[in-house]
Design a protein around this motif. Sequence first.
Motif, mmCIF file in Angstrom:
data_model
loop_
_atom_site.group_PDB
_atom_site.id
_atom_site.type_symbol
_atom_site.label_atom_id
_atom_site.label_comp_id
_atom_site.label_asym_id
_atom_site.label_seq_id
_atom_site.Cartn_x
_atom_site.Cartn_y
_atom_site.Cartn_z
ATOM 1 N N LEU A 149 -24.123 89.003 46.907
ATOM 2 C CA LEU A 149 -24.359 88.296 48.164
ATOM 3 C C LEU A 149 -23.814 86.877 48.033
ATOM 4 C CD1 LEU A 149 -26.403 90.688 48.261
ATOM 5 C CD2 LEU A 149 -27.876 89.234 49.632
ATOM 6 N N SER A 150 -22.998 86.480 48.984
ATOM 7 C CA SER A 150 -22.380 85.153 48.965
ATOM 8 C C SER A 150 -22.421 84.570 50.360
ATOM 9 C CB SER A 150 -20.931 85.249 48.475
ATOM 10 O OG SER A 150 -20.188 86.133 49.318
ATOM 11 N N SER A 151 -22.122 83.289 50.461
ATOM 12 C CA SER A 151 -22.043 82.638 51.767
ATOM 13 C C SER A 151 -20.940 81.590 51.733
ATOM 14 C CB SER A 151 -23.373 81.974 52.127
ATOM 15 O OG SER A 151 -23.241 81.228 53.338
ATOM 16 N N PRO A 152 -20.011 81.621 52.688
ATOM 17 C CA PRO A 152 -18.979 80.582 52.750
ATOM 18 C C PRO A 152 -19.556 79.213 53.083
ATOM 19 C CG PRO A 152 -18.864 82.017 54.682
ATOM 20 C CD PRO A 152 -19.844 82.646 53.740
ATOM 21 N N GLN A 153 -20.822 79.182 53.541
ATOM 22 C CA GLN A 153 -21.473 77.898 53.849
ATOM 23 C C GLN A 153 -22.106 77.268 52.614
ATOM 24 O OE1 GLN A 153 -23.939 80.211 56.515
ATOM 25 N NE2 GLN A 153 -23.442 78.837 58.205
ATOM 26 N N ASP A 154 -22.221 78.042 51.541
ATOM 27 C CA ASP A 154 -22.888 77.582 50.328
ATOM 28 C C ASP A 154 -21.952 76.699 49.519
ATOM 29 O OD1 ASP A 154 -24.326 77.196 48.032
ATOM 30 O OD2 ASP A 154 -24.677 79.314 47.617
ATOM 31 N N GLY A 155 -22.279 75.410 49.441
ATOM 32 C CA GLY A 155 -21.465 74.480 48.679
ATOM 33 C C GLY A 155 -21.926 74.316 47.253
ATOM 34 N N TYR A 156 -23.044 74.951 46.888
ATOM 35 C CA TYR A 156 -23.569 74.830 45.532
ATOM 36 C C TYR A 156 -22.875 75.767 44.555
ATOM 37 C CZ TYR A 156 -27.547 71.603 45.603
ATOM 38 O OH TYR A 156 -28.340 70.479 45.623
ATOM 39 N N GLY A 166 -18.351 80.752 36.859
ATOM 40 C CA GLY A 166 -18.531 79.328 36.613
ATOM 41 C C GLY A 166 -18.042 78.472 37.772
ATOM 42 N N TYR A 167 -17.718 77.212 37.456
ATOM 43 C CA TYR A 167 -17.346 76.256 38.496
ATOM 44 C C TYR A 167 -15.888 75.826 38.412
ATOM 45 C CZ TYR A 167 -22.023 75.718 40.359
ATOM 46 O OH TYR A 167 -23.230 75.949 40.984
ATOM 47 N N LEU A 168 -15.036 76.674 37.849
ATOM 48 C CA LEU A 168 -13.606 76.383 37.930
ATOM 49 C C LEU A 168 -13.164 76.478 39.394
ATOM 50 C CD1 LEU A 168 -11.940 78.250 34.919
ATOM 51 C CD2 LEU A 168 -12.273 75.800 35.204
ATOM 52 N N TYR A 169 -12.329 75.565 39.820
ATOM 53 C CA TYR A 169 -11.761 75.547 41.170
ATOM 54 C C TYR A 169 -12.830 75.339 42.250
ATOM 55 C CZ TYR A 169 -8.023 77.635 38.438
ATOM 56 O OH TYR A 169 -7.079 77.884 37.464
ATOM 57 N N SER A 170 -13.893 74.625 41.919
ATOM 58 C CA SER A 170 -14.881 74.263 42.937
ATOM 59 C C SER A 170 -14.268 73.217 43.860
ATOM 60 C CB SER A 170 -16.146 73.696 42.280
ATOM 61 O OG SER A 170 -17.042 73.209 43.258
ATOM 62 N N SER A 171 -14.344 73.450 45.175
ATOM 63 C CA SER A 171 -13.690 72.568 46.145
ATOM 64 C C SER A 171 -14.648 71.590 46.806
ATOM 65 C CB SER A 171 -13.010 73.419 47.232
ATOM 66 O OG SER A 171 -13.971 74.242 47.884
ATOM 67 N N ASN A 172 -15.922 71.594 46.410
ATOM 68 C CA ASN A 172 -16.913 70.703 47.005
ATOM 69 C C ASN A 172 -16.952 69.405 46.211
ATOM 70 O OD1 ASN A 172 -19.226 69.405 47.955
ATOM 71 N ND2 ASN A 172 -20.357 71.302 48.244
ATOM 72 N N SER A 173 -16.251 68.378 46.700
ATOM 73 C CA SER A 173 -16.125 67.124 45.946
ATOM 74 C C SER A 173 -17.459 66.411 45.788
ATOM 75 C CB SER A 173 -15.109 66.195 46.636
ATOM 76 O OG SER A 173 -15.487 65.952 47.984
ATOM 77 N N VAL A 213 -32.708 91.214 40.045
ATOM 78 C CA VAL A 213 -32.340 90.385 41.198
ATOM 79 C C VAL A 213 -32.311 88.948 40.710
ATOM 80 C CG1 VAL A 213 -32.902 89.654 43.542
ATOM 81 C CG2 VAL A 213 -33.483 91.983 42.781
ATOM 82 N N GLY A 214 -31.207 88.248 40.944
ATOM 83 C CA GLY A 214 -31.102 86.860 40.508
ATOM 84 C C GLY A 214 -30.618 85.956 41.620
ATOM 85 N N HIS A 215 -31.075 84.704 41.575
ATOM 86 C CA HIS A 215 -30.585 83.691 42.511
ATOM 87 C C HIS A 215 -29.886 82.598 41.728
ATOM 88 C CE1 HIS A 215 -31.160 79.890 44.964
ATOM 89 N NE2 HIS A 215 -30.429 80.657 45.760
ATOM 90 N N SER A 216 -28.696 82.208 42.178
ATOM 91 C CA SER A 216 -27.952 81.106 41.581
ATOM 92 C C SER A 216 -27.720 81.369 40.089
ATOM 93 C CB SER A 216 -28.699 79.793 41.836
ATOM 94 O OG SER A 216 -27.904 78.688 41.513
ATOM 95 N N ILE A 217 -28.048 80.391 39.224
ATOM 96 C CA ILE A 217 -27.795 80.588 37.796
ATOM 97 C C ILE A 217 -28.734 81.615 37.184
ATOM 98 C CG2 ILE A 217 -26.912 78.235 37.543
ATOM 99 C CD1 ILE A 217 -29.513 77.627 35.944
ATOM 100 N N GLY A 218 -29.725 82.078 37.945
ATOM 101 C CA GLY A 218 -30.552 83.169 37.452
ATOM 102 C C GLY A 218 -29.713 84.392 37.131
ATOM 103 N N ASN A 219 -28.603 84.573 37.851
ATOM 104 C CA ASN A 219 -27.694 85.691 37.583
ATOM 105 C C ASN A 219 -26.980 85.523 36.245
ATOM 106 O OD1 ASN A 219 -27.702 87.309 40.247
ATOM 107 N ND2 ASN A 219 -27.421 85.202 40.933
ATOM 108 N N ALA A 249 -27.513 76.194 52.907
ATOM 109 C CA ALA A 249 -27.222 77.627 52.863
ATOM 110 C C ALA A 249 -27.659 78.234 51.533
ATOM 111 C CB ALA A 249 -25.731 77.863 53.080
ATOM 112 N N HIS A 250 -27.538 77.462 50.458
ATOM 113 C CA HIS A 250 -27.938 77.962 49.142
ATOM 114 C C HIS A 250 -29.435 78.277 49.111
ATOM 115 C CE1 HIS A 250 -27.127 78.594 44.887
ATOM 116 N NE2 HIS A 250 -28.193 77.870 44.579
ATOM 117 N N ILE A 251 -30.233 77.440 49.755
ATOM 118 C CA ILE A 251 -31.683 77.629 49.782
ATOM 119 C C ILE A 251 -32.083 78.685 50.807
ATOM 120 C CG2 ILE A 251 -33.895 76.464 50.161
ATOM 121 C CD1 ILE A 251 -32.434 75.734 47.563
ATOM 122 N N GLU A 252 -31.248 78.897 51.833
ATOM 123 C CA GLU A 252 -31.571 79.909 52.840
ATOM 124 C C GLU A 252 -31.705 81.294 52.219
ATOM 125 O OE1 GLU A 252 -32.013 80.158 56.485
ATOM 126 O OE2 GLU A 252 -32.755 78.197 55.866
#
Length: 353
Positions: free
Chosen positions: A253-260, A194-201, A157-163, A330-333
């Motif tokens: 598991l993903s969330s459209p609210q997660d900007g990270y 990775g972070y290609l095409y990240s839309s969170n400026s 089980v991993g969270h964020s970059i833990g995966n 959302a990332h921390i939730e």
Amino acid sequence: MNNQSIQDMQIFGDPSGIPIVIIEHVMNAPQRTSSDNLYMRNLDIIDSITTSTVPSSEAVKKLSSASAAQSGRDLKIVIFVHGFQGHHLDLRLVRNQWLLIDPKIEFLMSEVNEEKTSGDFREMGLRLAHEVISFVKKKMDKASRSGHLRDIKLSFVGHSIGNVIIRTALAESAMEPYLRFLHTFVSLSGPHLGYLYSSNSLFNSGLWLLKKLKGTQCIHQLTFADDPDIRNTFFYKLCEQRTLENFKHIILLSSPQDGYVPYHSARIESCRAASVDNSKKGKAFLEMLNNCLDQIRAPTAENRVFVRCDINFNTSSHGRNLNTLIGRAAHIEFLESDIFARFIMWSFPDLFQ
């Protein structure tokens, strides 16, 4: 009492505040394609998850064939890996639910990369591999002394970059003897592409500052800035490694609210920006995506269950602040709310046994 079912509306807490969970049971991953319309391709969805026992690999069959007639026990191990600047207890809520489903699991809350998540993913993966091998060997020895060891099920089980650290560890040659035991992989908002095409400026600006001011190596790797040729970058090479194909169950598991973490990266799918990009970057992204999906399609496990789950958290209590603006709330939730984990894990307990 009539014959209608009765549901306790408070079992998961106040219904008005619980997350909305959208679950896709994907029978087969999208077929490999070289066209630009992968973003628009529909997935094959099935209505229910198979509950039959997933057959062990041939290697595991050989392990137990010598004494198949004898009674034995399964050694079930779950490794929990935190994310960037995380703590080894970050995933304790998911661990607690897993223990309620199966109290016999052995679990490791990885500590080896605590306060060391700013470096090279390769170094973090190597440290995790050694930590996992040491833990598994210790538990195998203990289980063998107490009776016949029939099977081993190794889950992550991993969270964020833990995966990413998990997948990097699985690519280490030292982990090869243990790949046949891989069982369930639960990814909580992992940036698998990775972070290609990240839309969170706003978040992208923060990543730029981290690279410039602190020289954080893992950020360079996440943003494909570690090599001028994208096909020589860490993430491109990682997607070529067969790090997913030995798992029996894969749950994203993903969330459209997660900007990270870019939404498409957490779901291992294409996005609109990539689908219209005919540059070298766009082609390399498509190759990475297909390499990952090929592993999920690989016939290394019969009845492999591949599930994507969208979690829509109730963040109204957070108010309007920087955390909600940059998507950190959302990332921390994923770490601070266990309601979504309760829903998923208790709805499909066979995936966690």
